[in-house]
Design a protein around this motif. Sequence first.
Motif, PDB file in Angstrom:
ATOM      1  N   THR A   4     -10.966  16.880  -6.660  1.00  0.00           N
ATOM      2  CA  THR A   4     -10.293  15.991  -5.751  1.00  0.00           C
ATOM      3  C   THR A   4     -11.049  15.955  -4.401  1.00  0.00           C
ATOM      4  O   THR A   4     -10.591  15.061  -3.519  1.00  0.00           O
ATOM      5  CB  THR A   4      -8.533  16.584  -5.724  1.00  0.00           C
ATOM      6  OG1 THR A   4      -8.643  17.725  -5.216  1.00  0.00           O
ATOM      7  CG2 THR A   4      -8.121  16.164  -6.950  1.00  0.00           C
ATOM      8  N   ARG A   8     -13.386  10.939  -1.578  1.00  0.00           N
ATOM      9  CA  ARG A   8     -12.337  10.243  -0.543  1.00  0.00           C
ATOM     10  C   ARG A   8     -12.342   9.210   0.337  1.00  0.00           C
ATOM     11  O   ARG A   8     -11.677   8.603   0.891  1.00  0.00           O
ATOM     12  CB  ARG A   8     -12.398  11.414   0.789  1.00  0.00           C
ATOM     13  CG  ARG A   8     -12.252  12.931   0.237  1.00  0.00           C
ATOM     14  CD  ARG A   8     -10.568  13.142  -0.080  1.00  0.00           C
ATOM     15  NE  ARG A   8     -10.285  14.461  -0.568  1.00  0.00           N
ATOM     16  CZ  ARG A   8      -9.223  15.001  -0.915  1.00  0.00           C
ATOM     17  NH1 ARG A   8      -8.082  14.192  -1.272  1.00  0.00           N
ATOM     18  NH2 ARG A   8      -8.891  16.084  -1.234  1.00  0.00           N
ATOM     19  N   LYS A 216      -7.113   6.443  -2.162  1.00  0.00           N
ATOM     20  CA  LYS A 216      -6.324   7.132  -1.683  1.00  0.00           C
ATOM     21  C   LYS A 216      -6.241   6.955  -0.244  1.00  0.00           C
ATOM     22  O   LYS A 216      -5.268   6.723   0.485  1.00  0.00           O
ATOM     23  CB  LYS A 216      -6.388   8.619  -1.553  1.00  0.00           C
ATOM     24  CG  LYS A 216      -5.400   9.714  -0.997  1.00  0.00           C
ATOM     25  CD  LYS A 216      -5.499  11.101  -1.070  1.00  0.00           C
ATOM     26  CE  LYS A 216      -4.527  11.919  -0.216  1.00  0.00           C
ATOM     27  NZ  LYS A 216      -4.632  13.424  -0.555  1.00  0.00           N
ATOM     28  N   ARG A 221       1.235   0.921   1.573  1.00  0.00           N
ATOM     29  CA  ARG A 221       2.505   1.622   1.237  1.00  0.00           C
ATOM     30  C   ARG A 221       3.101   1.189  -0.102  1.00  0.00           C
ATOM     31  O   ARG A 221       3.722   2.268  -0.880  1.00  0.00           O
ATOM     32  CB  ARG A 221       3.559   1.354   2.373  1.00  0.00           C
ATOM     33  CG  ARG A 221       2.932   2.081   3.457  1.00  0.00           C
ATOM     34  CD  ARG A 221       4.235   1.724   4.716  1.00  0.00           C
ATOM     35  NE  ARG A 221       3.955   2.655   6.013  1.00  0.00           N
ATOM     36  CZ  ARG A 221       4.550   2.526   7.073  1.00  0.00           C
ATOM     37  NH1 ARG A 221       6.013   1.830   6.990  1.00  0.00           N
ATOM     38  NH2 ARG A 221       4.338   3.225   8.111  1.00  0.00           N
ATOM     39  N   THR A 224       1.231   2.673  -2.920  1.00  0.00           N
ATOM     40  CA  THR A 224       1.480   4.300  -3.107  1.00  0.00           C
ATOM     41  C   THR A 224       2.820   4.434  -3.554  1.00  0.00           C
ATOM     42  O   THR A 224       3.224   5.343  -4.556  1.00  0.00           O
ATOM     43  CB  THR A 224       1.148   4.925  -1.565  1.00  0.00           C
ATOM     44  OG1 THR A 224       0.092   4.612  -1.319  1.00  0.00           O
ATOM     45  CG2 THR A 224       1.849   6.444  -1.790  1.00  0.00           C
ATOM     46  N   ALA A 228       3.489   6.190  -7.256  1.00  0.00           N
ATOM     47  CA  ALA A 228       4.042   7.496  -7.098  1.00  0.00           C
ATOM     48  C   ALA A 228       5.222   7.553  -7.865  1.00  0.00           C
ATOM     49  O   ALA A 228       5.783   8.724  -8.186  1.00  0.00           O
ATOM     50  CB  ALA A 228       4.186   8.100  -5.626  1.00  0.00           C
ATOM     51  N   GLU A 284      -0.358  15.537  -7.049  1.00  0.00           N
ATOM     52  CA  GLU A 284       0.500  16.155  -5.780  1.00  0.00           C
ATOM     53  C   GLU A 284      -0.662  15.999  -4.737  1.00  0.00           C
ATOM     54  O   GLU A 284      -0.582  15.650  -3.474  1.00  0.00           O
ATOM     55  CB  GLU A 284       0.822  17.694  -5.842  1.00  0.00           C
ATOM     56  CG  GLU A 284       1.852  18.091  -6.639  1.00  0.00           C
ATOM     57  CD  GLU A 284       3.355  17.712  -5.810  1.00  0.00           C
ATOM     58  OE1 GLU A 284       3.261  17.419  -4.718  1.00  0.00           O
ATOM     59  OE2 GLU A 284       4.549  17.894  -6.224  1.00  0.00           O
ATOM     60  N   ASP A 285      -1.922  16.513  -5.068  1.00  0.00           N
ATOM     61  CA  ASP A 285      -3.193  16.258  -4.299  1.00  0.00           C
ATOM     62  C   ASP A 285      -3.303  14.938  -3.827  1.00  0.00           C
ATOM     63  O   ASP A 285      -3.722  14.587  -2.752  1.00  0.00           O
ATOM     64  CB  ASP A 285      -4.342  16.896  -4.667  1.00  0.00           C
ATOM     65  CG  ASP A 285      -5.526  17.095  -3.961  1.00  0.00           C
ATOM     66  OD1 ASP A 285      -4.922  17.331  -2.519  1.00  0.00           O
ATOM     67  OD2 ASP A 285      -6.589  17.046  -3.940  1.00  0.00           O
ATOM     68  N   GLY A 287      -1.152  12.586  -3.551  1.00  0.00           N
ATOM     69  CA  GLY A 287       0.012  12.070  -2.851  1.00  0.00           C
ATOM     70  C   GLY A 287       0.888  11.185  -3.546  1.00  0.00           C
ATOM     71  O   GLY A 287       1.536  10.256  -3.231  1.00  0.00           O
ATOM     72  N   LEU A 288       0.783  11.176  -4.991  1.00  0.00           N
ATOM     73  CA  LEU A 288       1.433  10.453  -5.906  1.00  0.00           C
ATOM     74  C   LEU A 288       2.649  11.265  -6.870  1.00  0.00           C
ATOM     75  O   LEU A 288       2.737  10.680  -8.046  1.00  0.00           O
ATOM     76  CB  LEU A 288       0.241   9.709  -6.794  1.00  0.00           C
ATOM     77  CG  LEU A 288      -0.506   8.946  -6.125  1.00  0.00           C
ATOM     78  CD1 LEU A 288      -1.592   8.251  -7.006  1.00  0.00           C
ATOM     79  CD2 LEU A 288       0.105   7.759  -5.473  1.00  0.00           C
ATOM     80  N   SER A 290       6.429  11.898  -6.258  1.00  0.00           N
ATOM     81  CA  SER A 290       7.283  11.620  -5.390  1.00  0.00           C
ATOM     82  C   SER A 290       8.523  12.358  -5.805  1.00  0.00           C
ATOM     83  O   SER A 290       8.648  13.126  -6.968  1.00  0.00           O
ATOM     84  CB  SER A 290       7.837  10.022  -5.425  1.00  0.00           C
ATOM     85  OG  SER A 290       8.334   9.765  -6.602  1.00  0.00           O
TER      86      SER A 290
END
Length: 304
Positions: A4, A8, A216, A221, A224, A228, A284-285, A287-288, A290
């Motif tokens: 991960t 980026r 990412k 929004r 995501t 998520a 988690e890393d 950002g997905l 929730s």
Amino acid sequence: MTTTTQVRRDDAGGRDAIARRLIKGSVKRSYAPIVDLDWERDPEPDRYFLPPSVLSLAGTDLWDGLSTEQRIEVSRQEMANILSVGIWFENLLNRTLLARLMTADPASATTHYALTEMGDECRHMVMFGRAIEWAGARPFSMRLWERTVMALLPQALRGSLLWVAALVGEEIFDALQREMLDDPELQPLIARLMQVHVAEEARHIGFARDGIMRRKPVRGRWETFVAANGHAVAGVLFQRLFTNPAMYTRAGLDGRAAARAARANPTFREAQVRGFASLAAFLEDAGLMSRVSRYGWRRGGFLR
């Protein structure tokens, strides 16, 4: 596998470079299951088709009351069920990728790797179907509503959600197979099948993870939110699929009672948690993960 921290940026050139590397890896290490597995070798009567340590009933009172022969039969039917689920999800992934290729650049390396991956998945579906036949079992079929959902999903899987769905369909199986393939109680042909699948799925998982991490920094929004939360239902769905009452019925047990015992089985839940651990950490890393998706996976027994 791509970590991960390596990726980026949503960089098309970098994505193509990853695709070219994976294509080279496919050339060097791919398999033809029809000839690479010894289908002429009969199943060994005293070996399991899945190791007892990961079987859904292992550790229950019901399991303790079964003879060795009955336990092996449970493993045969559970293997046939899991391979059937694998065929469904690989079919879904291929149809989704094919739909995307209608508008993709046919000269790009990412398109070429997607086609390479679909070739791998087609061979896996043949391998899984052949293994079910070899074991003397029958495949399990989807119900009408499940087939309807599967037919509609390729139109809904876009952006990050596509790659999350790919990982959900691939990485849990991959983690459990890595745990199983060296088990001395496992049928040798099934161990070889898992070695082949693990080797090729590593590339697919790396490609999906790379796709998520490149998006990412640039995803909106809404993308995501959908990615998520969209996989929240997978935990409950997978628990139901992995404890299909029909497989216990085929093994000569009370299907509904056995499914209830399996879903309440702490030993089986631990196996589910181990299978999901790596993917959970990655999501988690990225950002997905929730609150909703954590609840779904916890409800299905894949998170503590």
